[in-house]
Design an enzyme around this catalytic site. Structure first.
Site, PDB file in Angstrom:
ATOM      1  CB  THR A 122      36.417  35.946  41.365  1.00  0.00           C
ATOM      2  OG1 THR A 122      37.654  35.230  41.306  1.00  0.00           O
ATOM      3  CG2 THR A 122      36.701  37.431  41.399  1.00  0.00           C
ATOM      4  CB  ALA A 124      37.927  32.697  38.260  1.00  0.00           C
ATOM      5  CB  CYS A 125      41.391  33.199  41.435  1.00  0.00           C
ATOM      6  SG  CYS A 125      42.970  33.260  42.304  1.00  0.00           S
ATOM      7  N   GLY A 126      40.964  31.699  44.272  1.00  0.00           N
ATOM      8  CA  GLY A 126      40.877  31.910  45.705  1.00  0.00           C
ATOM      9  C   GLY A 126      41.728  33.089  46.123  1.00  0.00           C
TER      10      GLY A 126
END
Length: 277
Positions: A122, A124-126
């Site tokens: 995503t 939003a986050c790795g």
């Protein structure tokens, strides 16, 4: 290393219709584009899907290269043969633009967790989690060289982002990352809806320019500092990381373990340095 351009990538900004809550009049506004990018990895005649990341189009080849480096698919810049946009004629131009193929040397070592890499990433986050800490040790990632810039100099480096976040100025909806060389010059600045993507883009640019490892270089990021950003910095040999917003506990621990100088809340020439416990 000759790399084709990714100029066919979709636009990074879109126009949408809006209406303010205190008005009956509609108008248009600019929003940042978020689209999927499929990253494929090719070894000899074998080609596999590595993952799909939601990103802001632009510098897609750098993004793919930086991701491969940070996740351990490459041990040396020479192992990356090419990065290119998919040329499958059965796909539309738009579909092709959203697929990038990275060809690596057949002799390149398998990544530690290669079987876990077929996932959706995503914006939003790795890829994060405590299991990745042991991965870094298995990959024999070395501690980084001590930063030679003073804490005061590092704290002021966020100013190098001023005027270089063109998409943010239009949309207000994305992150930026900059790689600053030992002379204090921001050599690469990239933007993306995902903070980890922006970092992959600048590291990928350095990789494709054969500049890794980045001893005494500084990574500057426009938002918070999570574990995945520290991981990417350490893997690239970066000596210092400066963030505008807060760090996480795991980011602080990992930075201390690998000697990375970590600053956060860097604003107006001031910052907090996070020290080993």
């Amino acid at each position: 290393m000759a790399m084709p351009s990714d100029e066919l990538a979709p636009s990074s900004v879109a126009r949408v219709k809006v209406q303010k809550t205190d008005s009956d009049v509609t108008s248009s506004d600019s929003v940042v584009v978020e689209e999927p990018l499929e990253i494929r990895i090719k070894r000899g005649k074998s080609e596999d899907q590595l993952g799909i990341t939601m990103r802001t189009p632009g510098a897609d080849l750098e993004l793919a290269a930086g991701f491969l480096w940070g996740e351990g698919f490459l041990k040396s810049p020479d192992e990356l043969i090419s990065v290119k946009v998919c040329a499958d004629k059965s796909l539309s131009l738009r579909q092709r633009a959203n697929v990038v193929i990275a060809e690596i040397n057949e002799n390149a070592e398998e990544a530690v967790r290669i079987l876990e890499r077929r996932f959706t990433i995503t914006s939003a986050c790795g890829v994060c989690g405590s299991t990745n800490i042991s991965d870094l040790h298995k990959r024999e990632v070395k501690k980084v060289e001590k930063a030679k810039h003073s804490i005061q100099e590092l704290a002021q480096m966020v100013e190098l982002l001023d005027g270089r976040q063109k998409i943010f100025e239009k949309t207000g909806g994305l992150h930026a990352a900059a790689l600053v060389n030992p002379e204090g010059v921001a050599v690469w600045v990239r933007e993306d809806v995902g903070r980890h993507n922006a970092v992959d883009k600048v590291i990928g640019a350095a990789l494709m320019d054969k500049k890794l490892p980045l001893a005494d270089w500084t990574l500057v990021v426009s938002g918070r500092v999570g574990y995945e950003l520290v991981q990417k910095a350490v893997c690239a040999g970066i000596s210092a990381l400066v963030g505008v917003s807060a760090p996480t506990s795991l980011a602080v621990d990992l930075a201390a373990e690998f000697n990375l100088t970590l600053l956060a809340f860097a604003r107006g020439g001031h910052a907090k340095q996070y020290l080993p416990s």
